[in-house]
Each structure stands twice: as C-alpha cells, then as structure tokens.
Design a protein around this motif. Structure first.
Motif, short mmCIF file in Angstrom:
data_model
loop_
_atom_site.label_atom_id
_atom_site.label_comp_id
_atom_site.label_asym_id
_atom_site.label_seq_id
_atom_site.Cartn_x
_atom_site.Cartn_y
_atom_site.Cartn_z
N TYR A 111 -6.76 8.36 -9.60
CA TYR A 111 -8.15 8.76 -9.75
C TYR A 111 -8.56 8.29 -11.15
N TYR A 131 -9.15 22.47 -21.72
CA TYR A 131 -8.28 21.53 -22.42
C TYR A 131 -8.68 21.44 -23.89
N GLY A 133 -3.61 13.86 -11.17
CA GLY A 133 -3.81 14.16 -9.76
C GLY A 133 -3.32 15.50 -9.25
N SER A 134 -3.03 16.41 -10.15
CA SER A 134 -2.62 17.73 -9.68
C SER A 134 -3.78 18.71 -9.87
N ASN A 135 -3.54 19.96 -9.52
CA ASN A 135 -4.56 20.97 -9.75
C ASN A 135 -4.86 21.20 -11.22
N TYR A 136 -3.98 20.72 -12.11
CA TYR A 136 -4.22 20.89 -13.54
C TYR A 136 -5.18 19.84 -14.07
N ASN A 137 -5.42 18.79 -13.29
CA ASN A 137 -6.42 17.78 -13.65
C ASN A 137 -6.21 17.16 -15.02
N VAL A 138 -4.98 16.99 -15.42
CA VAL A 138 -4.76 16.40 -16.73
C VAL A 138 -5.18 14.94 -16.71
N LEU A 139 -5.97 14.54 -17.71
CA LEU A 139 -6.42 13.16 -17.84
C LEU A 139 -5.66 12.46 -18.96
N TYR A 140 -5.34 11.19 -18.74
CA TYR A 140 -4.73 10.35 -19.76
C TYR A 140 -5.75 9.27 -20.14
N PHE A 141 -6.04 9.20 -21.43
CA PHE A 141 -7.10 8.32 -21.92
C PHE A 141 -6.55 7.06 -22.57
N GLY A 142 -7.30 5.98 -22.44
CA GLY A 142 -7.05 4.80 -23.25
C GLY A 142 -7.55 5.02 -24.66
N ARG A 175 -10.31 23.19 -10.63
CA ARG A 175 -9.02 23.01 -9.98
C ARG A 175 -9.30 22.65 -8.52
N PHE A 195 -11.52 7.08 -14.26
CA PHE A 195 -12.80 7.47 -14.85
C PHE A 195 -13.16 6.54 -16.00
N TYR A 246 -15.61 7.13 -19.36
CA TYR A 246 -16.45 8.02 -20.15
C TYR A 246 -17.08 7.22 -21.29
N ASN A 255 -9.89 25.34 -15.32
CA ASN A 255 -9.09 24.60 -16.29
C ASN A 255 -9.85 24.32 -17.57
N PHE A 287 -14.35 4.96 -22.96
CA PHE A 287 -12.97 5.34 -22.69
C PHE A 287 -12.69 5.27 -21.20
N LYS A 310 -16.76 7.52 -11.72
CA LYS A 310 -15.41 7.93 -11.32
C LYS A 310 -15.02 7.20 -10.05
#
Lengths: 114, 114
Positions: A32, B33, A96-105, B96, A34, A36, B31, A90, A49
């Motif tokens: 998934y 962050y 992709g989990s319920n925690y929705n953690v995003l990793y950014f460039g 979530r 994005f 920004y 959630n 960005f 997205k």
C-alpha cells in the motif's frame, strides 16, 4: 524489511513543465503506497494513495502516480507544474497491518522556476 | 478545523532537562504515531500506539518515552534531552482498518536542545 528510496533529493522544473518524482520501494507482498506533500513549515498532507487495483491513481491538484510491481516503483507525475507546487514530496509504504506503520523515503525537494 | 494539533509549536530546552511534547487528535482514530524529521532522513518513527494505554517502540525509540492516556492524547517524553534530539517532531493519527492505511499529520513541533 520494508523500505522506500527516493533517489533525487532535489528536482528543479520550470513552471508549466511536466514533472516526475521517483520512488522505489522494497516490500514482500502487495504494498500500500502513498505520496505526501509538505509545504514550508507545515505538516504532511496526503496527495494520493495506492491500494491494490488500478495501477494509475489520481490525486489532488492534478497529480497522479503509477504503480509498477515489476519495477518496484511508484513514481509521481504532473503534466504542468505550478509555482504553488514548490514543496517537499515524500513517498511511503505501509507495512499493512492494523498498526498502519508507514515507512517513508527521505523526500524530494521540488523547486519551481518562473 | 485542525484534526491533529501539537503543542508547543516551538521549544527550546537545555541539555539534561525534561521535555514533553503533546499531541491531540479529534479524528477518533485508534492509532497514533510520533516521528522526527531530519534533513536527509525523511520521517523516522519513534513510538506509536494502537489505543489508550498502549505504546509500542518504533525504529528509533532510544532516549524517548511515550504515553497514551486517552484516545485523543499522545505524548512524547524526553527525560534527559540531548542536543542530538534537536529536530522537528510530527504527530499523526490513523485508523485501524485494512481499507484505510493513510495517516493524518499535525503541524509539527520544532525542538532545539542547547
């Protein structure tokens, strides 16, 4: 592990010219993705997205992006740049989990010349 | 109306002092962050929470604590601030829900540790 690479730290284009900002991702599975935008001294705002489906997604202000699984890319495009597009962009991937953690460039700073 | 707010917007602290950054969201998201943004690194995740009473470590938690006393509020605590923690800090919220992985950002807090 998930990661995002934006190879161009800075991009300069003339107003009215077309734009492509590059994004490469690393992710095991279906990502998934994005884009920004961050205007000076502001927080991040969502441009567009990608969820699994049509590889070309439309965003706000004439932006679009194309997902390519074979190239592991999610490049951002705009047909005609306006001076108000001057900002930092960005790319991000969700784990992709319920925690929705995003990793950014690391971001691409776009400068628009008159 | 701003859905994610942060306070203070600017903070100057002394080395060894305690700093608390506050975040409030009215999105009713589960959630939340905390990120820091440094030139060349994009946004890096410090802590996150998936509901009141929970906190989880992100990618760079050392030197930071977090507190989520309610659905709306999420704090970042620097017990012994150091100059290396000089940065811009962003709070974000997200649902979530597998259908909606995007996050919504606050305006940021600029922290300078002298």
């Amino acid at each position: 592990a998930q990661s995002v690479t934006q190879p161009d730290a800075r991009v300069t284009v003339s107003e009215g010219a077309s734009l492509q900002l590059r994004c490469k991702y690393s992710y095991f599975g279906t990502p998934y993705l994005f884009w920004y935008v961050q205007y000076p001294r502001q927080g991040l705002q969502l441009l567009l997205k990608y969820y699994p489906g049509d590889p070309v997604v439309q965003g706000v202000n004439g932006f679009e992006a194309e997902f390519s699984k074979s190239n592991s890319s999610f490049h951002l495009r705009k047909a005609s740049v306006h001076w108000s597009d001057w900002a930092v962009y960005f790319c991000a991937v969700s784990e992709g989990s319920n925690y929705n953690v995003l990793y950014f460039g690391s971001g691409t700073k776009l400068t628009v010349e008159p | 109306e701003a859905a994610v707010t942060q306070s203070p917007r600017n903070k100057v602290a002394v080395t060894g002092g305690k700093v608390t950054l506050s975040c409030n969201q009215t999105n009713n998201h589960n959630n939340m962050y905390w990120y820091r943004q440094d030139t060349g690194h994009g946004l890096r995740l410090i802590h996150y929470s998936y509901g009141a009473g929970s906190t989880e470590k992100g990618d760079i938690p050392d030197g930071y604590k977090a507190s989520r006393p309610s659905q709306e509020n999420f704090s970042l605590i620097l017990e012994l601030a150091t100059p290396s923690q000089t940065s811009v800090y962003f709070c974000a919220s997200g649902v979530r829900d597998w259908r909606s992985y995007e996050q919504y950002f606050g305006p940021g807090t600029r922290l300078t540790v002298l």
